[in-house]
Design an enzyme around this catalytic site. Structure first.
Site, PDB file in Angstrom:
ATOM      1  N   GLU A  70      -5.394  59.971  69.472  1.00  0.00           N
ATOM      2  CA  GLU A  70      -4.995  61.587  69.372  1.00  0.00           C
ATOM      3  C   GLU A  70      -4.880  61.544  70.910  1.00  0.00           C
ATOM      4  O   GLU A  70      -4.257  62.074  71.707  1.00  0.00           O
ATOM      5  CB  GLU A  70      -5.914  62.861  68.804  1.00  0.00           C
ATOM      6  CG  GLU A  70      -4.515  64.336  68.890  1.00  0.00           C
ATOM      7  CD  GLU A  70      -5.691  64.977  69.547  1.00  0.00           C
ATOM      8  OE1 GLU A  70      -6.164  65.877  70.787  1.00  0.00           O
ATOM      9  OE2 GLU A  70      -7.210  65.135  68.879  1.00  0.00           O
ATOM     10  N   GLU A 145     -10.487  57.549  78.115  1.00  0.00           N
ATOM     11  CA  GLU A 145     -10.600  58.605  77.174  1.00  0.00           C
ATOM     12  C   GLU A 145     -11.909  58.559  75.750  1.00  0.00           C
ATOM     13  O   GLU A 145     -11.827  59.538  75.339  1.00  0.00           O
ATOM     14  CB  GLU A 145      -9.645  58.873  75.795  1.00  0.00           C
ATOM     15  CG  GLU A 145      -8.165  59.324  76.591  1.00  0.00           C
ATOM     16  CD  GLU A 145      -7.977  60.368  77.812  1.00  0.00           C
ATOM     17  OE1 GLU A 145      -8.896  61.192  77.171  1.00  0.00           O
ATOM     18  OE2 GLU A 145      -7.713  60.559  78.974  1.00  0.00           O
TER      19      GLU A 145
HETATM   20 ZN   LIG Z   1     -10.597  66.872  71.657  1.00  0.00          ZN
END
Ligand SMILES: [Zn+2]
Length: 975
Positions: A70, A145
């Protein structure tokens, strides 16, 4: 437009069409002919349009893959090849919502905007992000990330670093969040719900790049997508766009992403989980006990709604019988219930805070025996009626605060659509409410209790208990693991790792190419309205009192707030005023028992709240008006009744219910502690301001650290103090509830205005009218510069000052400065490079400046970063296009869509703060005309404020002690 089912519109076949009367809309269910992508369009006249694309993404382990993905798809795509298109959109679009969310079984990418062109821009960036992200060619995105081995020099120790890794470390240090996450694990051992879609820090580092990439290839395909559109947009244009630009380029594939049902348990299960506290903290009274029931499936809409109402009746209404029984049995200090209907198999949970593991059997027994007796003797009919009414009121009102209505509907439709059922199942509530009401004759709720709670073995007891020194233990394990890992690497491997780390850092520090940034579409400044919206306000009189009236169409609801002057109360009583706000409405009055009072409120109104707000005068530094506000909302026909309840509470509340008072104090303390863990930045912001500001000091006494000390003392010495507490509460209420300087804030149509005038009379005449000497609260302000120490794994760092104290003026340029500093400088330094979850820069019209971080692994580095803001601003330069972007972003922060009540509430606040429409328009003009040189000219202001060095940090004890030179005082917060 006349749609016909079975027809194809721009590549989409219309499957079903229906009117959804509850939300005054037409719902159109389409299926994309070529790929099988599903699309639901709710069309109506709401200008706040919403788009979202979701994928069914069941996790197969707890590495947090869906969550990392995401984050990662928003880090650049084919069409928009820059590091963070998401941030560029925050900077420079008129979005009214922009985010992405990972759920236990789906990942959702929603945007909203009121501007047509902007809406299309946002939709395009999001569609390109999910279908063509750069993650396939740029592994760095995954490393940044997700997680990576971080090694800057060969001789250093290796660390794990990653945005999601750090985020989840923060999440897992908050016990309440841990409880929420572990409940599903305890109930669904064999399905995706038993895994942690957000990522458990312990397992995140097991995730490989290959699995990550494969997951995207498999699930992020149109055939596995759920596209949602909402509002007054052009349906055909939107369909054509989605088809032509994206979906038409794909072929249909078979993807198995279905969510299997967890087989019911043969007998209830039990699990224990530990959360960290520091060595010094006592473990006593810090255990969370929960009982959780799997209640059918989310495809039974009436039961779904029934269980939601039942949870309110049993556990969340102030006089809820199960909650009452659990508190009386002294199993813990706070009891709450929740119904999670956002998964295929919904869960009803009962949670006890501040308990002990030894009480778990007593908990089970109390729950079962109380439920049995409720089934045998029947629930109180008035209480049921009350719960149904308040639920219906809230559904009709659809007040979701700052969230777009369309977004909330979009989330609700996933509760059935994701499981291949009718998307609007849960939006069409009218018939169900009416059936449930009819079912009362037939013991509807008692049957629900019997079936879903008593005769249900698919349940778990989850115990989440503290363990001293667990953070250190975990840290040590990680250190050892990484040490061992380092030993397996030879010189060449180490060099490679250093190189990889350096590349990552370099990558983060290298700005995107201008030509790439310019690929992100922005609106021309000319498209931005130059006029600021004027909020409706008529200053009138009600007899001799000031009335701030806001004529707005509110769908038959009248919102009436009464503002009482807290300066009527002596300084020593200020924290008691805060306690009073929690006490009123939660105890008996002369006429009603506590249970009857709750029922009266819920049967006749949409809720009555007791609140405190402080209105700082923007023209006069240091002047502020603290108000105690009684807030009521009701349909016109029930107004008289509502004011009767107001009067009963104000004049006849009982100040002698010892047991209730004790429970209220305990739960107030428990909730304050939770706030420290979950929104530490708010605590820090107010605390640091209280070192120099009287109004912030006042707020400290109302809901900050000072209030915490106050309530902790009351709890510890309750037996010796309770009479004094009652006397003080009573005295505070007598001084407060005085109509002499009461202000009325009213939001409703002109038609309902006269109904208000009539209905209000009785209460008005019943209020006392004494002239009271106003107190100017005198506080002893000190620059405490505290390190507030807890067992948290992360820090909340904050620095603050008031620019007006240094003779600087507030103007709109400072709002543009805020956008620039927070989305560029702080975002890069504190979030991207520092690994914090967030960073803030705020500047209020009264001049208070706050800069801080949220869930931050660092401390001193962040303080240094904040101190260097003025240097950054001094050297700030950017293109005209970028500047327009910051201006648009700033305007979009101001032009947020508001519910009718919010409009009235803000208009009242502005009036009391001396904020005029002219000053708001002036601020807007300054924003629209802001130039780079205006920004640069604020450098001195920032430097001067930061040099005052007002600092407060909440966070990990060791970390704070490690940087103790930064502080004047080190404080053990929970000691
Ligand atoms: Zn997050």
């Amino acid at each position: 437009m006349n749609f016909k089912t079975g027809e194809i519109y721009n590549g989409f076949k219309l499957i079903e069409m229906k009117t959804v009367k509850e939300i005054d809309s037409l719902g159109l269910l389409f299926e994309h002919d070529k790929t099988g992508a599903k699309l639901y369009y709710i069309t109506n006249d709401d200008t706040n349009k919403v788009f979202s694309i979701s994928f069914r993404t069941p996790p197969k382990d707890s590495t947090g893959l869906p969550h990392i993905l995401e984050h990662s798809v928003l880090c650049g795509s084919d069409k928009y090849p820059i590091k963070e298109p998401f941030v560029e959109l925050i900077k420079g679009s008129l979005n009214t919502f922009l985010n992405a969310m990972t759920f236990p079984d789906k990942t959702m990418y929603p945007i909203a905007s009121m501007n047509d062109k902007d809406f299309m821009n946002l939709m395009d960036v999001y569609l390109d992000a999910v279908f063509h992200p750069r993650i396939h060619t740029e592994k760095e995105i995954f490393l940044q990330e997700g997680w990576h081995y971080h090694l800057e020099n060969v001789e250093d120790d290796i660390h794990y670093v990653g945005v999601v890794y750090n985020e989840m470390k923060g999440a897992f240090s908050n016990p309440e969040e841990v409880v929420g996450r572990k409940i599903q694990e305890s109930l669904f051992p064999d399905t995706p719900y038993g895994k942690e879609s957000g990522g458990d820090p312990e397992f995140i580092t097991d995730l490989t790049y290959k699995d990550f990439i494969d997951f995207h290839k498999k699930y992020y395909h149109p055939s596995n997508s759920y596209i949602y559109l909402y509002g007054d947009g052009d349906v055909l244009e939107h369909l054509a766009y989605v088809n032509d630009e994206y979906l038409s380029k794909y072929e249909k594939i078979e993807i198995d992403s279905s969510i299997p049902l967890q087989k019911s348990f043969d007998e209830p299960r039990e699990s224990v989980y530990h959360y960290p506290i520091s060595e010094k903290e006592s473990i006593e009274g810090k255990t969370f006990l929960t009982i959780n029931f799997v209640t059918g499936t989310s495809l039974e809409p009436q039961t779904h709604l029934g269980l939601e109402i039942l949870t309110h009746i049993l556990l969340n209404s102030p006089s809820a019988p199960l909650k009452k029984a659990l508190l009386e049995a002294q199993l813990g200090k706070d009891v709450s219930g929740s119904f999670d209907g956002g998964i295929l198999q919904p869960v009803l949970s009962i949670m006890i805070k501040n308990s002990e593991e030894s009480k778990k059997d007593a908990l089970k027994d109390t729950v079962i025996s109380t439920l049995q007796s409720l089934v045998e003797n029947g629930l109180d009919k008035d209480q049921i009626k009350a719960a149904i009414n308040i639920t219906e009121f809230k559904l009709r009102e659809s007040d979701y605060g700052s969230y777009p209505k369309g977004l909330m509907y979009g989330i609700a439709i996933m509760d059935s659509w994701l499981y291949d059922a009718d998307p609007t199942m849960h939006l069409e509530y009218e018939q169900h409410i009416s059936d449930i009401r009819d079912g009362l004759k037939d013991n509807y709720f008692e049957k629900l209790i019997q079936k879903y709670l008593l005769d249900n073995n698919h349940r778990s007891v989850l115990i989440v208990k503290p363990e001293q020194g667990l953070v250190d233990k975990h840290d040590e394990e990680v250190i050892q693991k990484l040490k061992k890992y380092k030993e397996t690497l030879d010189e060449k491997d180490l060099q490679e790792l250093v190189q990889q780390t350096k590349n990552l850092i370099k990558n983060q520090n290298t700005p995107d190419a201008d030509e790439d940034i310019e690929k992100i579409p922005i609106l021309p400044l000319e498209d931005i309205s130059t006029e600021s919206e004027e909020l409706p306000l008529r200053v009138r009189k009600y007899e001799k009192n000031q009335m701030l009236y806001h004529p707005i169409n509110t769908n038959g609801i009248v919102y009436a707030d009464l503002l009482f002057n807290i300066k009527n109360v002596k300084t020593e009583l200020i924290p008691y005023v805060a306690l009073l706000a929690r006490y009123l409405g939660e105890v008996s009055t002369g006429k009603y028992s506590f249970e009857q009072l709750t029922n009266e409120v819920e049967i006749n109104t949409g809720g009555i709240d007791y609140d405190i707000d402080v209105y700082g005068d923007v023209n006069n530094l240091g002047v502020y008006n603290p108000k105690f506000i009684i807030k009521g909302r009701a349909l016109t026909i029930n107004l008289e009744k509502m004011f009767e309840i107001f009067q009963e509470v104000i004049c006849n509340t009982k100040y002698d219910e010892k047991q209730r008072l004790k429970e209220i104090i305990q739960s107030s303390k428990a909730r304050t502690e939770m706030i420290f863990m979950s929104v530490g930045h708010k605590i820090v912001a107010n605390r640091v301001n209280s070192y120099y500001s009287n109004s912030a000091k006042f707020l400290e006494l109302i809901n900050g650290v000072d209030y915490y000390y106050f309530i902790k003392d009351l709890e510890a010495n309750f037996e010796t103090k309770f009479e004094e507490i009652f006397a003080n509460l009573k005295q505070a209420s007598e001084l407060l509830f005085n109509k002499n300087d009461m202000i009325i804030s009213l939001t409703c149509t002109e038609d309902d205005y006269s109904s208000f005038t009539e209905a209000f009379h009785g209460l008005y005449n019943g209020l006392t009218d004494n002239k009271i000497e106003e107190n100017e609260f005198e506080f002893d302000l000190q620059k405490l510069n505290e390190g507030l120490m807890t067992s948290s794994k992360v820090q909340y760092v904050g620095k603050a000052y008031n620019i007006k104290k240094l003779d600087y003026d507030y103007n709109g340029v400072l709002q543009v400065l805020k956008s620039i500093v927070s989305t560029d400088y702080l975002w890069n330094k504190v979030r991207v490079q520092g690994g914090a979850y967030g960073a803030f820069f705020s500047i209020g019209r009264a001049g208070s400046l706050f800069i801080g971080s949220y869930r931050d692994p660092n401390l001193k580095i962040t303080v240094d970063t904040i101190n260097k803001i003025s240097e950054y601003v001094e050297n700030f330069t950017t293109s005209e296009r970028e500047m327009s972007k910051y201006i648009i972003g700033t305007i979009s922060n101001l032009d947020v869509p508001m519910t009718p009540y919010t409009k009235g509430n803000i208009a009242t606040g502005n009036y009391l703060r001396n904020i005029t429409h002219e000053s708001i328009q002036k601020e807007r003009n300054e924003i629209l005309n802001c130039k780079v040189r205006d920004i640069v000219s604020t450098a001195k202001l920032l430097k001067d404020c930061l040099e005052q060095n007002y600092l407060c940090v909440l966070g990990n004890e060791k970390k704070i002690k490690g940087d103790k030179d930064l502080f004047e005082n080190l404080v053990d917060l929970f000691e």
